[in-house]
Scaffold this motif. Structure first.
Motif, PDB file in Angstrom:
ATOM      1  N   UNK A   8       1.368   0.508   3.763  1.00  0.00           N
ATOM      2  CA  UNK A   8       1.038   1.653   4.618  1.00  0.00           C
ATOM      3  C   UNK A   8       0.342   2.682   3.738  1.00  0.00           C
ATOM      4  N   UNK A   9      -0.619   3.357   4.312  1.00  0.00           N
ATOM      5  CA  UNK A   9      -1.323   4.405   3.575  1.00  0.00           C
ATOM      6  C   UNK A   9      -0.716   5.741   3.981  1.00  0.00           C
ATOM      7  N   UNK A  10      -0.311   6.508   2.992  1.00  0.00           N
ATOM      8  CA  UNK A  10       0.280   7.818   3.247  1.00  0.00           C
ATOM      9  C   UNK A  10      -0.704   8.878   2.762  1.00  0.00           C
ATOM     10  N   UNK A  11      -0.876   9.896   3.568  1.00  0.00           N
ATOM     11  CA  UNK A  11      -1.765  10.991   3.164  1.00  0.00           C
ATOM     12  C   UNK A  11      -1.153  11.707   1.973  1.00  0.00           C
ATOM     13  N   UNK A  12      -2.008  12.200   1.113  1.00  0.00           N
ATOM     14  CA  UNK A  12      -1.539  12.939  -0.060  1.00  0.00           C
ATOM     15  C   UNK A  12      -0.835  14.212   0.401  1.00  0.00           C
ATOM     16  N   UNK A  13       0.091  14.708  -0.393  1.00  0.00           N
ATOM     17  CA  UNK A  13       0.868  15.902  -0.047  1.00  0.00           C
ATOM     18  C   UNK A  13      -0.024  17.072   0.333  1.00  0.00           C
ATOM     19  N   UNK A  14      -1.096  17.255  -0.407  1.00  0.00           N
ATOM     20  CA  UNK A  14      -1.968  18.403  -0.177  1.00  0.00           C
ATOM     21  C   UNK A  14      -2.637  18.321   1.191  1.00  0.00           C
ATOM     22  N   UNK A  56      -5.521  17.061  -5.965  1.00  0.00           N
ATOM     23  CA  UNK A  56      -5.513  15.711  -5.408  1.00  0.00           C
ATOM     24  C   UNK A  56      -5.980  15.640  -3.971  1.00  0.00           C
ATOM     25  N   UNK A  57      -6.539  16.684  -3.432  1.00  0.00           N
ATOM     26  CA  UNK A  57      -6.935  16.709  -2.025  1.00  0.00           C
ATOM     27  C   UNK A  57      -8.010  15.679  -1.703  1.00  0.00           C
ATOM     28  N   UNK A  89      -8.162  12.661  -2.894  1.00  0.00           N
ATOM     29  CA  UNK A  89      -7.701  11.281  -3.043  1.00  0.00           C
ATOM     30  C   UNK A  89      -7.670  10.591  -1.690  1.00  0.00           C
ATOM     31  N   UNK A  90      -7.850   9.281  -1.691  1.00  0.00           N
ATOM     32  CA  UNK A  90      -7.945   8.541  -0.443  1.00  0.00           C
ATOM     33  C   UNK A  90      -6.589   8.235   0.168  1.00  0.00           C
ATOM     34  N   UNK A  91      -5.580   8.030  -0.622  1.00  0.00           N
ATOM     35  CA  UNK A  91      -4.275   7.696  -0.078  1.00  0.00           C
ATOM     36  C   UNK A  91      -3.380   7.142  -1.152  1.00  0.00           C
ATOM     37  N   UNK A  92      -2.156   6.873  -0.768  1.00  0.00           N
ATOM     38  CA  UNK A  92      -1.163   6.385  -1.713  1.00  0.00           C
ATOM     39  C   UNK A  92      -0.515   5.153  -1.112  1.00  0.00           C
ATOM     40  N   UNK A  93      -0.320   4.113  -1.891  1.00  0.00           N
ATOM     41  CA  UNK A  93       0.394   2.933  -1.432  1.00  0.00           C
ATOM     42  C   UNK A  93       1.875   3.263  -1.372  1.00  0.00           C
ATOM     43  N   UNK A  94       2.524   2.848  -0.289  1.00  0.00           N
ATOM     44  CA  UNK A  94       3.934   3.175  -0.102  1.00  0.00           C
ATOM     45  C   UNK A  94       4.712   1.910   0.176  1.00  0.00           C
ATOM     46  N   UNK A  95       5.919   1.845  -0.362  1.00  0.00           N
ATOM     47  CA  UNK A  95       6.829   0.767  -0.039  1.00  0.00           C
ATOM     48  C   UNK A  95       6.815  -0.338  -1.052  1.00  0.00           C
TER      49      UNK A  95
END
Length: 142
Positions: free
Chosen positions: A110-116, A127-128, A130-136
């Motif tokens: 799943x792609x999670x949006x960056x915190x910012x 980090x605004x 950035x494309x996304x973060x791998x989760x799980x």
């Protein structure tokens, strides 16, 4: 794929590579569509003119003098060739999208949006973009 990825990092790297390939295909399609558009502009500009009129064409970095009668069919053939390549790239794009979707489903990516991007407090963080973060976890059973 010859072998299964062994850990989360290998899966993440493979996924990143697949996304990169997808972006390269998008870029190439865009580039070729621009080129086809330029060919259309040239065709529309020279088509109504007298076929015996002199015109110039760049061939391999060399400007050559020809007539519209000689140049027009060549430009039309080039445009058709570009359109064929675009069609093949669109097929490859759809295949790659399906491959990525299957990969995401298989490894529960799943792609999670960056915190910012999630917090809209007006402060832009570094980090605004950035494309996304791998989760799980990849191999664990939840």
């Amino acid at each position: 794929m010859a072998s299964e990825p062994v850990n989360e990092q290998a899966i993440a790297n493979l996924y990143t590579g697949m996304r990169s390939e997808l972006n390269q295909i998008y870029s190439k399609i865009t580039e070729l569509e621009m080129e086809a558009s330029e060919h259309s502009l040239v065709i529309n500009a020279i088509q109504p003119l007298d076929p015996s009129r002199r015109c110039y064409r760049m061939i391999g970095g060399v400007l050559v003098e020809r007539t519209i009668k000689e140049v027009l069919p060549a430009v039309q053939r080039n445009k058709e060739g570009i359109e064929e390549v675009i069609a093949r790239l669109n097929e490859a794009l759809e295949k790659k999208k399906k491959e990525i979707t299957d990969f995401e489903a298989k490894y529960k990516i799943r792609i999670r949006k960056a915190e910012s991007e999630v917090k809209d407090d007006g402060n832009k963080k570094e980090g605004a973009a950035s494309q996304g973060v791998l989760v799980g976890p990849a191999g664990s059973s939840e």
